[in-house]
Design an enzyme around this catalytic site. Structure first.
Site, short mmCIF file in Angstrom:
data_model
loop_
_atom_site.label_atom_id
_atom_site.label_comp_id
_atom_site.label_asym_id
_atom_site.label_seq_id
_atom_site.Cartn_x
_atom_site.Cartn_y
_atom_site.Cartn_z
N ALA A 13 -6.74 21.00 1.87
CA ALA A 13 -6.53 21.28 0.46
C ALA A 13 -7.08 20.18 -0.45
O ALA A 13 -7.04 20.31 -1.68
CB ALA A 13 -5.03 21.46 0.17
N ARG A 15 -10.20 17.44 -1.84
CA ARG A 15 -11.54 17.70 -2.39
C ARG A 15 -12.56 17.92 -1.29
O ARG A 15 -13.37 18.86 -1.35
CB ARG A 15 -11.96 16.55 -3.30
CG ARG A 15 -11.21 16.50 -4.62
CD ARG A 15 -11.56 15.29 -5.44
NE ARG A 15 -11.16 14.04 -4.80
CZ ARG A 15 -11.32 12.84 -5.34
NH1 ARG A 15 -11.89 12.72 -6.52
NH2 ARG A 15 -10.93 11.76 -4.69
N ARG A 38 -0.81 18.27 5.19
CA ARG A 38 0.47 17.62 5.46
C ARG A 38 1.63 18.58 5.17
O ARG A 38 1.53 19.45 4.28
CB ARG A 38 0.61 16.34 4.65
CG ARG A 38 0.69 16.51 3.17
CD ARG A 38 0.86 15.16 2.44
NE ARG A 38 1.23 15.35 1.06
CZ ARG A 38 0.38 15.52 0.07
NH1 ARG A 38 -0.94 15.50 0.33
NH2 ARG A 38 0.81 15.70 -1.17
N GLY A 98 -14.41 11.25 9.37
CA GLY A 98 -15.00 10.70 8.15
C GLY A 98 -14.02 9.86 7.36
O GLY A 98 -14.34 9.40 6.27
N PRO A 123 -18.65 5.97 8.55
CA PRO A 123 -18.06 5.69 7.25
C PRO A 123 -18.68 6.52 6.14
O PRO A 123 -18.12 6.65 5.06
CB PRO A 123 -18.35 4.20 7.04
CG PRO A 123 -19.59 3.96 7.84
CD PRO A 123 -19.46 4.85 9.04
N ASN A 124 -19.85 7.07 6.41
CA ASN A 124 -20.55 7.89 5.42
C ASN A 124 -21.35 8.94 6.17
O ASN A 124 -22.19 8.62 7.02
CB ASN A 124 -21.47 7.01 4.58
CG ASN A 124 -22.01 7.72 3.36
OD1 ASN A 124 -22.48 8.85 3.45
ND2 ASN A 124 -21.96 7.08 2.21
N MET A 125 -21.09 10.21 5.88
CA MET A 125 -21.75 11.30 6.59
C MET A 125 -23.09 11.69 5.98
O MET A 125 -23.78 12.57 6.50
CB MET A 125 -20.84 12.54 6.60
CG MET A 125 -19.57 12.36 7.40
SD MET A 125 -19.89 12.35 9.18
CE MET A 125 -18.27 11.84 9.79
N HIS A 155 -17.91 3.21 -6.58
CA HIS A 155 -17.21 4.46 -6.31
C HIS A 155 -16.27 4.78 -7.48
O HIS A 155 -16.07 3.96 -8.37
CB HIS A 155 -16.40 4.38 -5.01
CG HIS A 155 -17.25 4.49 -3.79
ND1 HIS A 155 -17.87 3.40 -3.22
CD2 HIS A 155 -17.61 5.55 -3.03
CE1 HIS A 155 -18.56 3.79 -2.16
NE2 HIS A 155 -18.42 5.08 -2.02
N LYS A 159 -10.67 5.38 -5.57
CA LYS A 159 -10.89 4.92 -4.20
C LYS A 159 -10.00 3.73 -3.88
O LYS A 159 -9.91 2.78 -4.67
CB LYS A 159 -12.36 4.56 -3.99
CG LYS A 159 -12.70 4.19 -2.54
CD LYS A 159 -14.19 4.07 -2.33
CE LYS A 159 -14.55 3.63 -0.93
NZ LYS A 159 -14.08 4.58 0.10
N THR A 166 -19.11 2.14 3.92
CA THR A 166 -20.57 2.22 3.93
C THR A 166 -21.19 0.86 3.63
O THR A 166 -22.15 0.44 4.27
CB THR A 166 -21.05 3.26 2.91
OG1 THR A 166 -20.50 4.53 3.24
CG2 THR A 166 -22.57 3.35 2.91
#
Length: 266
Positions: A13, A15, A38, A98, A123-125, A155, A159, A166
């Site tokens: 649910a 982002r 959760r 991720g 750490p970054n896809m 960012h 965050k 990254t």
């Protein structure tokens, strides 16, 4: 025609979770059979398609995982990732991780789990960022310590961890290529005498507005400067990378992998 990859998504649910649902559905190569959030989340029991804004899909959001998919994609929190890593290892489910902000003991747990299942943790896809890792390592070797190295990342204001995973991976790529350790990293200089020392790498974090992700590695000599920058303009770039990783991971033997393996850069 190859069969679809069966998939479970945690944090469904959120982002990233919503975009994973939408783009996995758009891709057509996945069957989403697990949608996890959760227990106290207000979207519990809602249809995942409605939660993602793409219409009814007939699969409710749950807090547990009854079916056994080929792959789970996890973009949640370190505590949640620990739980689902154990579940995947016990049930022989490949896992794409991720989640950021993982501690050293989390990476040790991933190493252990990778003895039994295929795990891809990054750490970054983003595919572009993972090319950047390779590029900064090569540049660091070629230019050497005559060039000052600084890494700046930006960012959004929400965050939690800093510097980003990254940014640390960019630093690690440079450190590995040049035979240094993290002792060479200097975080957010301040004070009356912080003159740069030879061989150090400066690390700086910006938290601004709705910035999705911006990473720049600076290599500066006397008279010139090279800037290698990756900018993510929306989160779909991470989703596309994670889905590509999930397809690739479904056919792999147990082991620990990264996006570089998916791209054939290892």
């Amino acid at each position: 025609m190859p069969s679809n990859v069966s998939l479970a998504i945690t944090g469904v649910a959120g982002r990233m979770g919503q975009r994973l649902v939408a783009l996995a559905r758009q891709d057509g190569g996945f069957d989403i059979i697990g949608a996890i959030e959760r227990p106290d989340h207000p979207m519990q029991a809602r249809d995942i398609g409605e939660a993602a804004g793409i219409g009814h899909l007939g699969l409710p959001i749950t807090f547990d995982l009854k079916p056994t998919p080929q792959v789970m994609i996890d973009f949640t929190t370190p505590a949640s990732t620990r739980h689902w890593l154990k579940t995947c290892r016990d049930r022989k489910i490949a896992m794409v991780i991720g989640t950021t902000g993982l501690a050293p003991h989390d990476h040790e747990s991933i190493d252990l789990a990778a003895e039994d299942i295929a795990v891809l943790q990054a750490p970054n896809m983003s595919l572009g960022v993972n090319l950047l890792f390779k590029m900064v390592a090569e540049v660091a070797i070629l230019l050497g310590d005559d060039y000052d190295v600084e890494i700046v990342e930006g960012h959004h204001r929400f965050k939690k961890d800093a510097p980003s995973g990254t940014a640390l991976s960019l630093a690690d790529a440079i450190l590995k290529a040049t035979g240094k350790t993290r002792d060479a990293l200097v975080f957010d200089r301040h004070g009356d005498d912080v003159t740069r020392k030879p061989g150090e790498i400066g690390m700086h974090a910006l938290r601004i507005g709705d910035e999705v992700g911006r990473h720049t590695a600076y290599f500066a000599g006397l008279g010139e400067r090279l800037e290698l920058t990756h900018v993510a303009t929306n989160r779909d770039t991470f989703v596309h990378g994670a889905l590509r990783a999930a397809k690739w991971l479904a056919g792999q033997m147990p082991g620990r992998y990264g996006i570089a393996d998916v791209l054939g850069l290892s």
